[in-house]
Design a protein around this motif. Structure first.
Motif, short mmCIF file in Angstrom:
data_model
loop_
_atom_site.label_atom_id
_atom_site.label_comp_id
_atom_site.label_asym_id
_atom_site.label_seq_id
_atom_site.Cartn_x
_atom_site.Cartn_y
_atom_site.Cartn_z
N ALA A 70 0.86 -1.18 0.00
CA ALA A 70 0.00 0.00 0.00
C ALA A 70 0.89 1.23 0.00
O ALA A 70 2.02 1.21 0.49
CB ALA A 70 -0.93 0.01 1.21
N LEU A 71 0.36 2.30 -0.56
CA LEU A 71 1.06 3.58 -0.63
C LEU A 71 0.18 4.63 0.03
O LEU A 71 -1.00 4.75 -0.30
CB LEU A 71 1.32 3.94 -2.09
N THR A 72 0.75 5.36 0.99
CA THR A 72 -0.02 6.40 1.67
C THR A 72 0.27 7.77 1.05
O THR A 72 1.21 7.94 0.27
CB THR A 72 0.26 6.42 3.18
N ALA A 73 -0.56 8.74 1.41
CA ALA A 73 -0.51 10.04 0.75
C ALA A 73 0.81 10.76 0.95
O ALA A 73 1.17 11.63 0.14
CB ALA A 73 -1.66 10.91 1.27
N ASP A 74 1.56 10.42 1.98
CA ASP A 74 2.85 11.07 2.20
C ASP A 74 3.98 10.39 1.43
O ASP A 74 5.14 10.76 1.57
CB ASP A 74 3.19 11.10 3.69
N GLY A 75 3.64 9.39 0.59
CA GLY A 75 4.64 8.70 -0.21
C GLY A 75 5.28 7.51 0.46
O GLY A 75 6.21 6.91 -0.09
N SER A 76 4.79 7.13 1.64
CA SER A 76 5.35 5.98 2.35
C SER A 76 4.80 4.67 1.78
O SER A 76 3.62 4.58 1.43
CB SER A 76 5.01 6.06 3.84
N ALA A 105 7.34 7.55 -2.61
CA ALA A 105 6.84 6.84 -3.78
C ALA A 105 5.56 7.46 -4.32
O ALA A 105 4.81 8.13 -3.60
CB ALA A 105 6.61 5.38 -3.44
N ARG A 106 5.31 7.21 -5.60
CA ARG A 106 4.05 7.62 -6.21
C ARG A 106 3.31 6.45 -6.85
O ARG A 106 2.18 6.60 -7.30
CB ARG A 106 4.27 8.71 -7.24
N ALA A 107 3.96 5.28 -6.92
CA ALA A 107 3.30 4.09 -7.47
C ALA A 107 4.00 2.85 -6.93
O ALA A 107 5.19 2.89 -6.57
CB ALA A 107 3.33 4.09 -8.99
N ILE A 108 3.27 1.74 -6.86
CA ILE A 108 3.78 0.48 -6.34
C ILE A 108 3.27 -0.67 -7.19
O ILE A 108 2.24 -0.55 -7.86
CB ILE A 108 3.35 0.25 -4.87
N SER A 109 4.01 -1.78 -7.18
CA SER A 109 3.55 -2.98 -7.88
C SER A 109 4.11 -4.20 -7.17
O SER A 109 5.32 -4.32 -6.99
CB SER A 109 4.00 -2.97 -9.34
N ALA A 110 3.22 -5.11 -6.77
CA ALA A 110 3.61 -6.35 -6.10
C ALA A 110 3.56 -7.49 -7.10
O ALA A 110 2.51 -7.76 -7.70
CB ALA A 110 2.66 -6.63 -4.92
N GLY A 111 4.69 -8.16 -7.30
CA GLY A 111 4.74 -9.32 -8.17
C GLY A 111 4.55 -10.60 -7.39
O GLY A 111 4.05 -10.60 -6.26
N GLU A 112 4.96 -11.70 -7.99
CA GLU A 112 4.81 -12.99 -7.32
C GLU A 112 5.69 -13.05 -6.08
O GLU A 112 5.22 -13.36 -4.99
CB GLU A 112 5.15 -14.12 -8.29
N HIS A 113 6.98 -12.75 -6.24
CA HIS A 113 7.90 -12.78 -5.10
C HIS A 113 8.84 -11.59 -5.09
O HIS A 113 9.90 -11.64 -4.46
CB HIS A 113 8.71 -14.08 -5.11
N HIS A 114 8.50 -10.53 -5.81
CA HIS A 114 9.30 -9.31 -5.75
C HIS A 114 8.37 -8.11 -5.85
O HIS A 114 7.18 -8.25 -6.14
CB HIS A 114 10.37 -9.28 -6.84
#
Length: 447
Positions: free
Chosen positions: A201-207, A266-275
């Protein structure tokens, strides 16, 4: 004091997914907001790992029983109550769709409750998740066996398999209905991503926050511990050889003593299978977790337990983590790929064993890519003019190009145009201000 429009943050961090790639299927949204899908469904034996069973299950294609395979993107018979779809997500054997009225629909295999209907029943066509009615959902994400939703007030909801803690409720129980992740009380989440057995998850402060299975360091907390509750990324110390910028300090200096990296915003995130991948607000990409096939893009095959900056990339605007490969698209519209390529999912015209560093997909040069989707073994690309391209594993019709052979170079879908305009239905009054108080400035959501 800096004021931020929460709606703008939601829009920036949740650019609607016009296409999604699952294990053996793909889902698209066309310019009219209608859903199309291609691929095949699992058999009972594949899903439950029992070789003696061969019966096809109601799968993630959404065309009803008796349609186990589609070799080209085909419109679903369901019109989703005549409301246009704005975003889609594809898991192992289930699919999610978000419509413009903030409703969430699910279909496919229902084991562990991943469809969110209060049971484990399979559904061969989209069914609205009534438990989320009135919640004003703005984003959805599908993992292997679990699902996530984000509402306009910044709350996270999860359901499905919970054995690794990937639901974030402090236990390992499955959830048959969407349940609010209470650990985010007081936080404003702007993006969520469901991986194989972990969540981001990404919060509004970029964490960046992560929870679930910690194998290979994919949670980014410096260890491989399982986290049953969302945990915020903390300060990271690095030292040693910095020749390639791998220490994350924005230079190539060596460091003899542990030195804190400036906090990843951060401004975007992506969860893969194991990375996992995180895109910073300055356009840098950070990677962590399993690196057996070079999917972290760091020039080696060593796992990373903390977010590590990928050197050598131009400014990036979107990232996607697949099973064992990764895709990014730069601000100039170029696509780079790295990791496992043995089925052609890297798009370089060869079935590479792996690529350890980001390499531009030359066949896509000039198409103006704006969307990248890394599936389990195939890849999808969307261009700013609505054109769509696919490459990688052709087995099970997952590419939808009418071919079952692996495609090592991008091929354009001849009769498909994906939606490209910004159509998220966000609450115009949902603002967040850093430091408290009423907002005085708005930002427009840009596609």
């Amino acid at each position: 004091m800096r004021w931020l429009c929460y709606s703008a943050l939601l829009c920036e961090s949740n650019r609607p997914a016009r296409a999604a790639a699952g294990e053996r299927h793909s889902v698209f949204i066309d310019g009219e907001g209608r859903l199309s899908s291609c691929g095949s469904v699992a058999t009972e034996g594949e899903e439950e790992e029992e070789e003696e069973e061969e019966e096809a299950l109601p799968g993630p294609l959404g065309h009803g029983e008796g349609v186990p395979r589609l070799n080209t993107p085909t419109r679903l018979p369901s019109t989703l109550d005549d409301v246009r779809a704005v975003s889609v997500a594809a898991g192992g054997d289930h699919s999610l769709a978000l419509t413009a009225d903030s409703a969430v629909w699910s279909w496919g295999f229902g084991w562990n409750g991943r469809l969110g209907h209060g049971d484990e029943q399979d559904h061969s066509q989209p069914k609205k998740i009534e438990a989320l009615a009135g919640r004003r959902v703005v984003a959805v994400s599908a993992g292997d066996f679990h699902s996530l939703a984000l509402t306009v007030d910044g709350a996270v909801w999860s359901w499905g398999r919970g054995v690794y803690g990937q639901l974030g409720h402090g236990d390992q129980q499955n959830q048959l209905l969407p349940k609010k992740v209470e650990a985010f009380a007081g936080q404003r989440v702007v993006a969520v991503s469901a991986g194989g057995d972990h969540s981001l998850a990404l919060t509004a402060d970029g964490s960046v926050w992560s929870w679930g299975s910690g194998d290979y360091g994919k949670l980014g907390h410096g260890d491989q511990q399982r986290q049953l509750l969302p945990k915020k990324h903390g300060t990271v110390l690095t030292f040693g050889n910095g020749d390639d910028g791998q220490l994350g300090h924005g230079n190539t200096n060596n460091l003899w003593l542990p030195t804190p990296i400036p906090a990843l915003v951060a401004r975007a995130i992506s969860a893969g299978e194991h990375h996992s991948l995180a895109l910073s607000r300055d356009g840098s990409v950070f990677a962590f977790g399993n690196n057996a096939n070079g999917q972290l893009g760091l020039g080696d095959r060593e796992d990373r337990l903390t977010p590590t900056r990928i050197p050598g990339l131009p400014a990036v605007k979107a990232v996607s983590a697949g099973a064992d490969h990764s895709l990014v698209v730069t601000c100039g519209g170029a696509v780079y790929s790295f990791g496992d390529g043995d089925m052609g999912q890297l798009g370089h015209g060869l079935a590479e064993v792996f690529l350890l560093q980001p390499t531009e997909v030359e066949a896509l040069r000039g198409v103006g890519a704006c969307m990248v989707v890394a599936g389990y073994f195939h890849s999808l690309i969307g261009a700013s003019d609505g054109r769509a391209f696919g490459f990688g594993c052709g087995e099970d019709e997952r590419l939808g190009l009418g071919l079952t052979a692996d495609q090592t170079s991008p091929l354009e879908y001849p009769h498909l145009k994906v939606a490209v305009s910004p159509i998220l239905n966000l609450d115009e009054t949902a603002f967040m201000a850093e430091g408290g108080g009423p907002p005085h400035e708005r930002k427009e959501c840009l596609d």
